[in-house]
Design an enzyme around this catalytic site. Structure first.
Site, mmCIF file in Angstrom:
data_model
loop_
_atom_site.group_PDB
_atom_site.id
_atom_site.type_symbol
_atom_site.label_atom_id
_atom_site.label_comp_id
_atom_site.label_asym_id
_atom_site.label_seq_id
_atom_site.Cartn_x
_atom_site.Cartn_y
_atom_site.Cartn_z
ATOM 1 N N GLY A 1 0.830 -1.208 0.000
ATOM 2 C CA GLY A 1 0.000 0.000 0.000
ATOM 3 C C GLY A 1 0.857 1.247 0.000
ATOM 4 O O GLY A 1 2.020 1.220 -0.414
ATOM 5 N N SER A 2 0.274 2.314 0.506
ATOM 6 C CA SER A 2 0.964 3.611 0.445
ATOM 7 C C SER A 2 2.052 3.716 1.518
ATOM 8 O O SER A 2 2.010 3.010 2.533
ATOM 9 C CB SER A 2 -0.056 4.728 0.657
ATOM 10 O OG SER A 2 -0.649 4.567 1.926
ATOM 11 N N THR A 3 2.969 4.645 1.299
ATOM 12 C CA THR A 3 4.028 4.884 2.281
ATOM 13 C C THR A 3 3.419 5.388 3.588
ATOM 14 O O THR A 3 3.867 5.012 4.678
ATOM 15 C CB THR A 3 5.036 5.909 1.702
ATOM 16 O OG1 THR A 3 5.541 5.363 0.473
ATOM 17 C CG2 THR A 3 6.199 6.151 2.637
ATOM 18 N N GLY B 1 2.026 2.483 5.306
ATOM 19 C CA GLY B 1 3.190 1.637 5.611
ATOM 20 C C GLY B 1 3.830 2.042 6.935
ATOM 21 O O GLY B 1 4.216 1.203 7.742
ATOM 22 N N GLU C 1 5.619 -3.247 0.919
ATOM 23 C CA GLU C 1 5.659 -3.013 -0.534
ATOM 24 C C GLU C 1 4.920 -1.710 -0.776
ATOM 25 O O GLU C 1 3.685 -1.674 -0.795
ATOM 26 C CB GLU C 1 4.979 -4.175 -1.275
ATOM 27 C CG GLU C 1 5.727 -5.491 -1.199
ATOM 28 C CD GLU C 1 6.949 -5.545 -2.117
ATOM 29 O OE1 GLU C 1 7.009 -4.758 -3.086
ATOM 30 O OE2 GLU C 1 7.838 -6.358 -1.860
ATOM 31 N N CYS D 1 1.649 0.500 -9.037
ATOM 32 C CA CYS D 1 2.729 1.017 -8.174
ATOM 33 C C CYS D 1 4.004 1.279 -8.953
ATOM 34 O O CYS D 1 4.765 2.182 -8.622
ATOM 35 C CB CYS D 1 3.000 0.054 -7.026
ATOM 36 S SG CYS D 1 3.398 -1.605 -7.573
HETATM 37 P P1 NAD Z 1 -3.415 2.252 1.214
HETATM 38 O O1 NAD Z 1 -2.155 2.428 1.946
HETATM 39 O O2 NAD Z 1 -4.453 3.300 1.314
HETATM 40 O O3 NAD Z 1 -4.143 0.894 1.667
HETATM 41 C C1 NAD Z 1 -3.474 -0.330 1.736
HETATM 42 C C2 NAD Z 1 -4.074 -1.164 2.855
HETATM 43 O O4 NAD Z 1 -4.005 -0.470 4.088
HETATM 44 C C3 NAD Z 1 -5.520 -1.536 2.658
HETATM 45 O O5 NAD Z 1 -5.674 -2.898 3.045
HETATM 46 C C4 NAD Z 1 -6.260 -0.621 3.604
HETATM 47 O O6 NAD Z 1 -7.432 -1.205 4.115
HETATM 48 C C5 NAD Z 1 -5.277 -0.410 4.722
HETATM 49 N N1 NAD Z 1 -5.390 0.898 5.370
HETATM 50 C C6 NAD Z 1 -5.709 2.091 4.777
HETATM 51 N N2 NAD Z 1 -5.666 3.088 5.696
HETATM 52 C C7 NAD Z 1 -5.305 2.519 6.876
HETATM 53 C C8 NAD Z 1 -5.078 3.015 8.196
HETATM 54 N N3 NAD Z 1 -5.215 4.310 8.474
HETATM 55 N N4 NAD Z 1 -4.720 2.139 9.164
HETATM 56 C C9 NAD Z 1 -4.563 0.833 8.885
HETATM 57 N N5 NAD Z 1 -4.768 0.301 7.657
HETATM 58 C C10 NAD Z 1 -5.139 1.121 6.668
HETATM 59 O O7 NAD Z 1 -2.983 1.964 -0.282
HETATM 60 P P2 NAD Z 1 -3.914 1.781 -1.535
HETATM 61 O O8 NAD Z 1 -4.574 3.084 -1.834
HETATM 62 O O9 NAD Z 1 -4.768 0.583 -1.392
HETATM 63 O O10 NAD Z 1 -2.836 1.460 -2.682
HETATM 64 C C11 NAD Z 1 -2.151 2.456 -3.340
HETATM 65 C C12 NAD Z 1 -0.730 2.576 -2.866
HETATM 66 O O11 NAD Z 1 -0.120 1.309 -2.771
HETATM 67 C C13 NAD Z 1 0.152 3.351 -3.833
HETATM 68 O O12 NAD Z 1 1.037 4.168 -3.121
HETATM 69 C C14 NAD Z 1 0.916 2.277 -4.571
HETATM 70 O O13 NAD Z 1 2.131 2.704 -5.116
HETATM 71 C C15 NAD Z 1 1.110 1.272 -3.495
HETATM 72 N N6 NAD Z 1 1.294 -0.059 -4.052
HETATM 73 C C16 NAD Z 1 2.490 -0.666 -3.912
HETATM 74 C C17 NAD Z 1 2.699 -1.905 -4.492
HETATM 75 C C18 NAD Z 1 4.000 -2.611 -4.404
HETATM 76 O O14 NAD Z 1 4.052 -3.798 -4.740
HETATM 77 N N7 NAD Z 1 5.072 -1.982 -3.976
HETATM 78 C C19 NAD Z 1 1.656 -2.514 -5.184
HETATM 79 C C20 NAD Z 1 0.447 -1.857 -5.283
HETATM 80 C C21 NAD Z 1 0.258 -0.634 -4.706
#
Ligand code: NAD
Length: 455
Positions: free
Chosen positions: A188-190, A193, A210, A244
């Site tokens: 997910g997002s930094t 993360g 990731e 991503c």
């Molecule tokens: P996100 O960080 O919003 O969400 C990812 C996960 O975190 C989801 O399961 C969500 O339910 C959970 N989440 C969201 N907010 C949260 C919080 N406050 N507390 C706890 N959990 C929470 O990311 P996204 O919008 O789903 O994906 C987009 C991002 O992910 C982009 O930055 C993209 O570059 C990155 N990404 C990375 C990879 C990789 O392999 N490196 C792959 C796909 C996406």
């Protein structure tokens, strides 16, 4: 005990029952996971299409078949990778056994992202199962239809005690993260993360993160521009840039910029027709929030191609912005949509400086036929991965680690690394009571003396 604590506790009991230890069990589960994907291809396509309005072609190659192939690869090598390793012995250990066991961590939490909601949930899970772990899988709540289908199907195919799906949004996930896991794999997002990393610190739980970031493309004037344009645009516009490792922006000279735009106009017309909104091959932006965020970028440069929007359809046409200033918002955050800015640089040295002044990217793309320039950039920048003269395809190479560095991530997976990620390499020294060995090693016992130091 809360529901969250119970969920983790019952999964931990399943782990300690020893069920996941035998390789035969893991192989059966992986075969069942493969069957789940094969028997429900159509359902997965429909769910992904409902979430992202994505074409069958992209759904099959980037999610369904991609994940099936990852399972096939792991099944082919599991016995070899899981076998205890016996490292070379020195004279000192000639009478001992030295073994590295591949020990499962225990209960793993896998959190997926919405942009490839099937692949990013199941691919890490494959590694966790192969390593002998139990899994609590949390698909993204944003890709509702895919999360619902995963939640319905996993219990029908996999062992219900060892592998569980947890569906929830931010509030529920915040509670879940308070529990103790033995490994957390997050995509997910930094920003999130960091939240995961903080939660994991409480129990010193190891993590793979990731994450995302801005992945640059450098194009010099020796690149074959016809091919370069196709490879960059394909990488950018699959999933309409919600990838991503999508090329985030281009660095090139003004001359290359002009030639790129001229060729891109031709190619985009060939691919998407006069009105790209009618093309079945372009997805839609996942949510109104992201649509609003992206449309604000359209005024951050001169629109050379595209720029059309339709809020009712969450549609933004594939767009190229030229002469973009580095200070513009579009150059400050990960774009994650169908907007491709071009920033002018004079040469490879300026490109390196530009890249190094920013956070380390997840992927870096270099288009050039000048080996010295390619090596110069390779050796003077840091990024999760690099692809020379193409985009995206590194993720399909089983033998390459896939992951970020710095703010784009911690750890890597795919192929053997997916297995290695989910096992602790437990080094074991096994001695016996052989009298020769004991006599040779007895110098270590007190009383110590100068004489013994010289032995
Ligand atoms: P996100 O960080 O919003 O969400 C990812 C996960 O975190 C989801 O399961 C969500 O339910 C959970 N989440 C969201 N907010 C949260 C919080 N406050 N507390 C706890 N959990 C929470 O990311 P996204 O919008 O789903 O994906 C987009 C991002 O992910 C982009 O930055 C993209 O570059 C990155 N990404 C990375 C990879 C990789 O392999 N490196 C792959 C796909 C996406």
């Amino acid at each position: 005990m809360s529901n969250f604590a119970e969920l983790v506790q019952s999964t931990r009991e399943a782990f300690y029952s020893g069920k996941t230890r035998p390789l035969e069990f893991r192989i059966k589960q992986l075969q069942a996971l493969k069957r789940m994907l094969e028997e429900n291809r159509h359902e997965f396509h429909a769910a992904l299409n409902a979430d992202l309005r994505r074409s069958k072609f992209e759904n099959y190659i980037l999610e369904i078949d991609y994940t099936i192939n990852e399972i096939i690869h792991l099944l082919r090598h599991l016995k070899e990778w899981a076998a205890p390793e016996r490292p070379t012995k020195t004279f000192v250990n000639a009478l001992d056994e030295i073994v590295i066991y591949k020990e499962p961590y225990g209960v793993t939490l896998i959190m997926g992202a919405w942009n490839y909601p099937l692949q990013l949930s199941i691919a890490p899970m494959i590694g966790a199962i192969a390593g002998g772990n139990c899994v609590i899988l949390k698909p993204s709540e944003v890709s509702v239809a895919t999360a619902k289908l995963i939640n319905e199907l996993i219990p029908k195919y996999l062992d219900n005690e060892c592998y569980k799906v947890f569906c929830g949004g931010t509030n529920e996930t915040t509670e879940l993260l308070k529990q103790r896991f033995d490994y957390i794999f997050f995509t997910g997002s930094t920003t999130v993360g960091r939240i995961v990393r903080e939660a994991s610190n409480k129990f010193l739980t190891p993590v793979t993160l990731e994450l995302g970031g801005k992945s640059p493309v450098y194009i010099d004037n020796t690149a074959d521009l016809t091919v370069t344009v196709k490879r960059v645009l394909w990488g950018k516009f699959i999933n309409v840039g919600q990838t991503c490792i999508a090329p985030d922006y281009i660095l090139c000279t003004p001359e290359v910029q002009n030639a790129f735009v001229k060729e891109a106009k031709k190619i985009m017309k060939e691919w998407y027709g006069e009105n790209p909104q009618e093309s079945q091959d372009l997805c839609r932006i996942v949510s109104d929030k992201h649509y609003q965020r992206l449309t604000a970028f359209l005024s951050n440069g001169e629109v050379a191609i595209g720029g059309q929007v339709d809020p009712a359809d969450k549609y933004i046409s594939p767009t190229i912005l030229i002469n973009v200033r580095p200070s513009e918002p579009v150059m400050k955050e990960e774009i994650f949509g169908p907007i491709l800015p071009i920033v002018s640089v004079s040469n490879a040295y300026e490109a390196i400086k530009f890249i190094n002044e920013r956070e380390k990217p997840l992927a870096l793309y270099i288009f050039s036929t000048t080996l010295e320039d390619v090596n110069l950039i390779l050796q003077n920048t840091s990024s999760g991965n690099v692809v020379v003269n193409d985009t995206i395809l590194h993720m399909t190479v089983d033998t390459l680690p896939f992951g970020g560095v710095g703010l784009s991530g911690i750890g890597a997976y795919h192929g053997k690394l997916s297995f290695d990620t989910f096992v602790h390499p437990k080094g074991c020294l096994i001695k016996n009571f052989n009298i020769i060995g004991e006599t040779l090693a007895s110098a270590r016992y007190p009383p110590y003396s100068e004489k013994k130091l010289k032995v």
